[in-house]
Design a protein around this motif. Structure first.
Motif, PDB file in Angstrom:
ATOM      1  N   ARG A 150      -0.169  10.309  -6.171  1.00 45.51           N
ATOM      2  CA  ARG A 150       0.059  10.418  -7.759  1.00 45.51           C
ATOM      3  C   ARG A 150      -0.407   8.941  -8.271  1.00 45.51           C
ATOM      4  O   ARG A 150      -0.584   9.030  -9.431  1.00 45.51           O
ATOM      5  N   ARG A 151      -0.725   8.230  -7.631  1.00 46.59           N
ATOM      6  CA  ARG A 151      -1.135   6.811  -7.853  1.00 46.59           C
ATOM      7  C   ARG A 151      -2.496   6.733  -7.962  1.00 46.59           C
ATOM      8  O   ARG A 151      -3.204   5.638  -8.525  1.00 46.59           O
ATOM      9  N   TRP A 152      -3.241   7.619  -7.747  1.00 42.28           N
ATOM     10  CA  TRP A 152      -4.570   7.584  -7.411  1.00 42.28           C
ATOM     11  C   TRP A 152      -5.278   7.873  -8.989  1.00 42.28           C
ATOM     12  O   TRP A 152      -5.274   8.765  -9.672  1.00 42.28           O
ATOM     13  N   LYS A 153      -5.901   6.702  -9.430  1.00 49.40           N
ATOM     14  CA  LYS A 153      -6.422   6.391 -10.857  1.00 49.40           C
ATOM     15  C   LYS A 153      -7.587   7.566 -11.126  1.00 49.40           C
ATOM     16  O   LYS A 153      -7.138   8.296 -12.081  1.00 49.40           O
ATOM     17  N   ALA A 154      -8.472   7.572 -10.316  1.00 50.70           N
ATOM     18  CA  ALA A 154      -9.614   8.592 -10.592  1.00 50.70           C
ATOM     19  C   ALA A 154      -9.032   9.983 -10.560  1.00 50.70           C
ATOM     20  O   ALA A 154      -9.662  10.781 -11.487  1.00 50.70           O
ATOM     21  N   LEU A 155      -8.180  10.317  -9.862  1.00 50.49           N
ATOM     22  CA  LEU A 155      -7.687  11.891  -9.776  1.00 50.49           C
ATOM     23  C   LEU A 155      -6.709  11.882 -11.225  1.00 50.49           C
ATOM     24  O   LEU A 155      -6.944  12.952 -11.793  1.00 50.49           O
ATOM     25  N   GLN A 156      -5.940  11.084 -11.637  1.00 50.79           N
ATOM     26  CA  GLN A 156      -5.062  10.990 -12.800  1.00 50.79           C
ATOM     27  C   GLN A 156      -5.760  11.112 -13.781  1.00 50.79           C
ATOM     28  O   GLN A 156      -5.750  11.573 -14.782  1.00 50.79           O
ATOM     29  N   ILE A 168      -8.320  12.914  14.824  1.00 42.04           N
ATOM     30  CA  ILE A 168      -8.341  12.856  13.536  1.00 42.04           C
ATOM     31  C   ILE A 168      -9.189  11.402  13.548  1.00 42.04           C
ATOM     32  O   ILE A 168      -8.523  10.424  13.637  1.00 42.04           O
ATOM     33  N   ALA A 169     -10.461  11.446  12.842  1.00 43.58           N
ATOM     34  CA  ALA A 169     -11.254  10.269  12.839  1.00 43.58           C
ATOM     35  C   ALA A 169     -10.946   9.220  11.743  1.00 43.58           C
ATOM     36  O   ALA A 169     -10.710   8.243  12.064  1.00 43.58           O
ATOM     37  N   ASN A 170     -10.906   9.786  10.600  1.00 40.93           N
ATOM     38  CA  ASN A 170     -10.500   8.975   9.592  1.00 40.93           C
ATOM     39  C   ASN A 170      -9.505   9.584   8.482  1.00 40.93           C
ATOM     40  O   ASN A 170      -9.671  10.751   8.103  1.00 40.93           O
ATOM     41  N   TYR A 171      -8.377   8.672   8.314  1.00 38.14           N
ATOM     42  CA  TYR A 171      -7.452   9.362   7.527  1.00 38.14           C
ATOM     43  C   TYR A 171      -6.400   8.337   7.106  1.00 38.14           C
ATOM     44  O   TYR A 171      -6.765   7.390   6.925  1.00 38.14           O
ATOM     45  N   ALA A 172      -5.012   8.728   6.984  1.00 34.56           N
ATOM     46  CA  ALA A 172      -4.003   7.608   6.597  1.00 34.56           C
ATOM     47  C   ALA A 172      -4.405   7.340   5.348  1.00 34.56           C
ATOM     48  O   ALA A 172      -4.571   5.931   5.106  1.00 34.56           O
ATOM     49  N   THR A 173      -4.469   8.052   4.301  1.00 31.53           N
ATOM     50  CA  THR A 173      -4.922   7.519   2.824  1.00 31.53           C
ATOM     51  C   THR A 173      -3.818   6.813   2.214  1.00 31.53           C
ATOM     52  O   THR A 173      -2.671   7.093   2.092  1.00 31.53           O
ATOM     53  N   HIS A 174      -4.135   5.380   1.799  1.00 29.75           N
ATOM     54  CA  HIS A 174      -3.508   4.448   1.343  1.00 29.75           C
ATOM     55  C   HIS A 174      -3.820   4.075  -0.300  1.00 29.75           C
ATOM     56  O   HIS A 174      -5.235   4.494  -0.452  1.00 29.75           O
ATOM     57  N   PHE A 175      -3.183   3.477  -1.167  1.00 31.48           N
ATOM     58  CA  PHE A 175      -3.469   3.317  -2.383  1.00 31.48           C
ATOM     59  C   PHE A 175      -2.651   1.592  -2.657  1.00 31.48           C
ATOM     60  O   PHE A 175      -1.810   1.708  -2.701  1.00 31.48           O
ATOM     61  N   PRO A 176      -3.623   0.643  -2.827  1.00 35.55           N
ATOM     62  CA  PRO A 176      -3.442  -0.556  -3.018  1.00 35.55           C
ATOM     63  C   PRO A 176      -2.547  -0.575  -4.483  1.00 35.55           C
ATOM     64  O   PRO A 176      -2.937  -0.095  -5.474  1.00 35.55           O
ATOM     65  N   LEU A 177      -1.349  -1.349  -4.457  1.00 38.62           N
ATOM     66  CA  LEU A 177      -0.558  -1.338  -5.631  1.00 38.62           C
ATOM     67  C   LEU A 177      -1.272  -2.170  -6.730  1.00 38.62           C
ATOM     68  O   LEU A 177      -1.122  -2.124  -8.017  1.00 38.62           O
ATOM     69  N   GLY A 235     -10.038  -9.567   4.057  1.00 34.88           N
ATOM     70  CA  GLY A 235     -11.075 -10.302   4.843  1.00 34.88           C
ATOM     71  C   GLY A 235     -12.469 -10.601   3.935  1.00 34.88           C
ATOM     72  O   GLY A 235     -13.587 -10.250   4.414  1.00 34.88           O
ATOM     73  N   GLY A 236     -12.332 -10.689   2.536  1.00 34.85           N
ATOM     74  CA  GLY A 236     -13.425 -10.771   1.805  1.00 34.85           C
ATOM     75  C   GLY A 236     -13.877  -9.672   1.310  1.00 34.85           C
ATOM     76  O   GLY A 236     -14.798  -9.634   0.297  1.00 34.85           O
ATOM     77  N   VAL A 237     -13.398  -8.371   1.375  1.00 36.97           N
ATOM     78  CA  VAL A 237     -13.573  -7.231   0.744  1.00 36.97           C
ATOM     79  C   VAL A 237     -12.437  -6.807  -0.210  1.00 36.97           C
ATOM     80  O   VAL A 237     -11.333  -6.717   0.230  1.00 36.97           O
ATOM     81  N   THR A 238     -12.841  -6.712  -1.429  1.00 38.32           N
ATOM     82  CA  THR A 238     -11.828  -6.326  -2.536  1.00 38.32           C
ATOM     83  C   THR A 238     -11.668  -4.912  -2.472  1.00 38.32           C
ATOM     84  O   THR A 238     -12.326  -3.946  -2.621  1.00 38.32           O
ATOM     85  N   LEU A 239     -10.019  -4.296  -2.522  1.00 36.45           N
ATOM     86  CA  LEU A 239      -9.611  -3.014  -2.409  1.00 36.45           C
ATOM     87  C   LEU A 239      -9.233  -2.903  -3.808  1.00 36.45           C
ATOM     88  O   LEU A 239      -8.140  -3.420  -4.103  1.00 36.45           O
ATOM     89  N   PRO A 240      -9.734  -2.211  -4.620  1.00 34.05           N
ATOM     90  CA  PRO A 240      -9.235  -2.082  -6.014  1.00 34.05           C
ATOM     91  C   PRO A 240      -8.055  -1.378  -5.903  1.00 34.05           C
ATOM     92  O   PRO A 240      -7.879  -0.323  -5.361  1.00 34.05           O
ATOM     93  N   ALA A 241      -7.341  -1.628  -6.934  1.00 33.29           N
ATOM     94  CA  ALA A 241      -5.737  -0.995  -7.085  1.00 33.29           C
ATOM     95  C   ALA A 241      -6.052   0.361  -7.362  1.00 33.29           C
ATOM     96  O   ALA A 241      -6.850   0.817  -8.303  1.00 33.29           O
ATOM     97  N   PHE A 245       0.646  -1.150   0.051  1.00 29.35           N
ATOM     98  CA  PHE A 245       0.067  -0.038  -0.195  1.00 29.35           C
ATOM     99  C   PHE A 245       1.008   1.115   0.094  1.00 29.35           C
ATOM    100  O   PHE A 245       1.779   1.474   0.879  1.00 29.35           O
ATOM    101  N   THR A 246       0.709   2.148  -0.911  1.00 32.19           N
ATOM    102  CA  THR A 246       1.433   3.195  -1.296  1.00 32.19           C
ATOM    103  C   THR A 246       0.743   4.555  -0.349  1.00 32.19           C
ATOM    104  O   THR A 246      -0.336   4.539  -0.687  1.00 32.19           O
TER     105      THR A 246
END
Length: 419
Positions: free
Chosen positions: A42-48, A257-266, A272-278, A37-38
């Motif tokens: 700049r790896r954020w697909k929707a933003l790019q 800070i309740a929600n943060y630490a943004t990561h991007f799966p490579l 645990g049964g939930v797919t995190l899209p690259a 997880f990066t």
């Protein structure tokens, strides 16, 4: 959201889709595995691909900047070492003494009224003034930093505020290049990592920005708990639990800070049964992970370090010890100066600032027995003319601070202290 499993699909703002991790073990897996997880957005697909508008309100917290928060690998290690080594040079006694001085100064401003907004007139201003001292800001730069950060946090003319903030940080770095001092900015500049001026500006931005927002919320949320819970303040237990205990409970159950630490799966990851899209953002809900039903109900008293409010892994908050010290001293000093202070409204009627990332009050009104002679004046027999004039100037400056005026908290505090 727990019905979705360890993570749930969310929309952070219009058009910004992400996955929010609510499970404690799953959160640790992501925080502690930078190989999968990066943090580089700049790896954020929707933003790019242009699916997220460049003026989207969450980009201020999620868009890439060349600082320690958004880098990985060797570059992150180099920047992180510079930050942690500089922070390690902070002297706890010096920090504590400065918090005490700022607290005395602020209580002077409202002691005679018998009422105060503990968020906007105490926690928020104290945090700004303390951090200005730690980073060696001059009066002019300190005032501009306060004005810029206030505009960004409160959404008041954010574009102009961002411009003022950038200009003030460039000014701070240039000043410290010419005249280094005994402060965090100078230590960061002196580090063997040899940060460029651009790198300096970006590191100071994240250190100040993340520190100020989290610190003021920690102090305010801690005061709210103490003033609304008999275990900590008055009642049957007569304040039997300590301020440290209250802050530990806040970090578990109401983290600043309740929600943060943004990561991007490579690549696509099964969690645990939930797919995190690259290349789609994955955020950690520190608030949800800390209250995971799978955790023991006795976790809060057994461990002060197991919560995730400070993060975990290579990007864990490097200033957590100093932040905790500042909050403890700020709260203890206030309660000692105003021992009968209490909430002015029921706790369940308080309003919270909107936003996907923080757990932040809008205000925290309180009342107490008005003090005819302010604490700073009580410390000496009779204030001389210069001291009296300084207090009068700072009171006027405090009244002028607000949405319609540019605050002069830092220069006013310096005038007061020098007098």
């Amino acid at each position: 959201m727990r019905q979705h499993g360890p993570a749930a699909p969310v929309e952070l703002a219009p058009g910004v889709r992400a996955t929010l991790v609510t499970d404690y073990s799953a959160a640790l897996k992501i925080l502690q595995h930078p190989d999968a997880f990066t943090r580089d957005s700049r790896r954020w697909k929707a933003l790019q691909e242009g699916e997220v508008a460049p003026d989207n309100p969450v980009l201020g917290m999620m868009a890439y900047r060349p600082n320690v928060l958004f880098t990985d690998g060797a570059e992150h290690a180099r920047l992180r070492q510079a930050v942690t080594d500089s922070l390690a040079r902070l002297d706890a006694y010096r920090v504590s003494r400065h918090v005490e001085r700022v607290s005395t100064y602020l209580v002077d401003q409202f002691a005679r009224r018998g009422s105060v907004d503990l968020l906007n007139e105490y926690a928020k201003v104290l945090t700004f003034l303390v951090f200005n001292e730690l980073f060696g800001c001059s009066a002019e730069v300190g005032d501009r930093l306060i004005s810029g950060f206030t505009g960004i946090f409160d959404g008041i003319d954010a574009e102009a505020a961002n411009q003022e903030l950038a200009e003030s940080l460039v000014q701070l770095v240039a000043h410290k290049r010419a005249e280094p001092g005994d402060d965090l900015t100078s230590w960061l500049m002196e580090h063997p990592a040899k940060l460029s001026d651009e790198e300096m500006v970006h590191q100071v931005t994240i250190m100040l920005g993340a520190g100020i927002e989290a610190e003021r919320n920690l102090i305010a949320n801690g005061l709210l708990l103490i003033l609304s819970d008999e275990r900590y303040f008055g009642g049957l237990y007569s304040g039997g639990l300590l301020v440290e205990d209250a802050l530990n409970e806040v970090l578990w159950n109401s983290p600043p800070i309740a929600n943060y630490a943004t990561h991007f799966p490579l690549q696509d990851v099964d969690l645990g049964g939930v797919t995190l899209p690259a290349r789609q953002p994955v955020l950690i809900s520190f608030a949800a992970a800390n209250t995971d039903p799978a955790l023991s109900s006795s976790r809060q008293m057994l461990s002060t370090r197991a919560h995730l409010a400070w993060g975990s892994g290579p990007h864990a908050c490097p200033i957590k010890d100093s932040a905790s010290l500042i909050a403890v001293v700020a709260i203890e000093k206030l309660l000692n100066q105003l021992p009968d202070i209490e909430l002015a409204v029921p706790a369940d009627e308080l309003q919270w600032r909107p936003g996907p990332f923080h757990r932040a009050l809008s205000e925290l009104p309180a009342r107490f027995t008005a003090v005819q002679t302010a604490p700073a004046a009580r410390s000496a027999a009779t204030p001389d003319r210069a001291t009296a004039a300084g207090i009068e100037r700072t009171a006027a400056a405090a009244e002028a601070t607000g949405p319609q005026g540019r605050g002069r908290w830092w220069s006013s505090f310096l005038n007061w202290w020098r007098a």
